[in-house]
Design an enzyme around this catalytic site. Structure first.
Site, PDB file in Angstrom:
ATOM      1  N   GLY A  18       0.804  -1.215   0.000  1.00 32.92           N
ATOM      2  CA  GLY A  18       0.000   0.000   0.000  1.00 32.92           C
ATOM      3  C   GLY A  18       0.836   1.263   0.000  1.00 32.92           C
ATOM      4  O   GLY A  18       0.321   2.351   0.259  1.00 32.92           O
ATOM      5  N   GLY A  40       9.048   3.614 -13.729  1.00 34.70           N
ATOM      6  CA  GLY A  40       8.837   2.302 -14.342  1.00 34.70           C
ATOM      7  C   GLY A  40       8.728   2.403 -15.848  1.00 34.70           C
ATOM      8  O   GLY A  40       8.205   3.379 -16.382  1.00 34.70           O
ATOM      9  N   HIS A  54      -1.633   1.305 -11.371  1.00 33.26           N
ATOM     10  CA  HIS A  54      -1.325   2.499 -10.585  1.00 33.26           C
ATOM     11  C   HIS A  54      -1.943   3.751 -11.211  1.00 33.26           C
ATOM     12  O   HIS A  54      -2.493   4.600 -10.508  1.00 33.26           O
ATOM     13  CB  HIS A  54       0.193   2.669 -10.464  1.00 33.26           C
ATOM     14  CG  HIS A  54       0.810   1.802  -9.415  1.00 33.26           C
ATOM     15  ND1 HIS A  54       2.086   1.977  -8.956  1.00 33.26           N
ATOM     16  CD2 HIS A  54       0.312   0.749  -8.718  1.00 33.26           C
ATOM     17  CE1 HIS A  54       2.366   1.061  -8.045  1.00 33.26           C
ATOM     18  NE2 HIS A  54       1.310   0.300  -7.887  1.00 33.26           N
TER      19      HIS A  54
END
Lengths: 177, 177, 177
Positions: A18, A40, A54
């Site tokens: 989380g 990323g 995300h």
């Protein structure tokens, strides 16, 4: 939370702990707009799914910068009209640096120097990867060591450090402590 | 820190979590000289580099004893004129015990008995290795289980227990609690 | 402890962190009898030894239900004359669900719904598995992700959450917080 963020907050945690959600909550409790610095790269389907997962959670008010390697430069460039910056995450950045066979120590030093002079508030997310059994292969051990060094160095200059577990934060460091 | 150490302090942490550095800081905040009990053996280049990295950080005032296996004996022998002892670390010691195919349970019992009667102050360092995914191979699972049992047993008799993450200590147990 | 348990307590920890022992202590501090919901199946000698080790530690006053998969049903069925329930553990349950190629998301939703309406007190044990290096194989990564999601979801509805390390509890969440 409605309290103002310190200059540098470090959110550390395990996989699916989380940490991204918590970090986003810290940022969006500030007035917007906000900058999301994504380290990323969608190199395969699994990573693409993670990034999409995300991104879907973040709402409007965010501008996104994809920065797989030049993180120090991105932080030095500042956040323009934005009011807060989220860097998610140092683990993917370190992985990119090592895969590109760059000088990890030099890149780490540049990142730390940029973080030290940044105006903030910046929230930086990273993985804690050192609490399992020693990995079988040397590359994984090297990554684990570099991640540990990087995390300790960022924690040392951060105002607030939290460790996430099961979506809940444990405070490791507070402003003024 | 300038406060005096309790009889037995246990510093637990992941790889590169800053546990050795933190433990050394606890010891050198006491009047010297100090004894460093090193359980690591330089069996390969990677381990030799790790040991050299740790040794370079320690300054004068330390005497070093290399104790890969006979840790209970070394603790029972006491620290002579030294004022505090650092044992770094139980993970390498347990690894040595298991690689030598010794009786882990007997060696653990002897170590605990020695720690229970030692004058102190002693600071003992160990790795937390149980917070990752279950390892693929049976030896790694067995090591993880033995490390967990050993850590819980030492924590039970320690006055102070801290868990390190990113160079920062989380207090798990305090004297009088 | 002699204090009464809240409706739902979540005990999270690593391998051999003392989480089962701690959870049992919370339950047996309540008036009995107690129900032990065992999710583990003795599929091999290693697992059989682990289950026997846990069972030997529990004394009289316990009734045991073996529930490898139908955990939501078992919780909805209630605890009869018993005064408290221990579910040990969600990691074995999740492993059973995934090995049976069931719908993890649906089973998780059913479990959460059952826990939300249960009378309690219930103590639920689970492993934290996300704090090591990224596993090599995709199944282990998928398990780690699902375990993390499940842990965060249970923690969100629990009154009390503790993270165990070396047999010692770190409080992540308390009733009223």
């Amino acid at each position: 939370m409605t309290t103002s963020l310190p200059r540098l907050t470090f959110v550390l945690g395990g996989a699916r702990s989380g940490k991204s959600r918590f970090a986003e909550g810290l940022v969006t409790a500030q007035p917007g707009p906000w900058v999301y610095v994504a380290t990323g790269e969608a190199r395969d389907a699994e990573m693409a799914a993670r990034i999409a997962h995300h991104a879907a959670r973040r709402g409007p008010g965010w501008s996104t910068r994809e920065v797989p390697l030049a993180l120090a430069d991105a932080i030095r460039a500042g956040m323009g009209d934005a009011q807060a910056m989220l860097v998610d995450c140092l683990t993917l950045w370190l992985s990119n640096v090592m895969l590109a066979a760059r000088d990890v120590e030099a890149d780490r030093a540049a990142l730390l120097a940029a973080l030290e002079v940044a105006r903030g508030p910046i929230v930086v997310v990273s993985n804690e990867v050192g609490l399992g059994i020693v990995p079988d292969n040397a590359l994984a051990r090297a990554f684990r060591d570099e991640q540990g060094r990087l995390n300790a160095a960022v924690a040392a200059i951060a105002d607030t450090v939290v460790l996430m577990a099961a979506g809940l934060p444990l405070t490791l460091k507070q402003p003024g402590s």
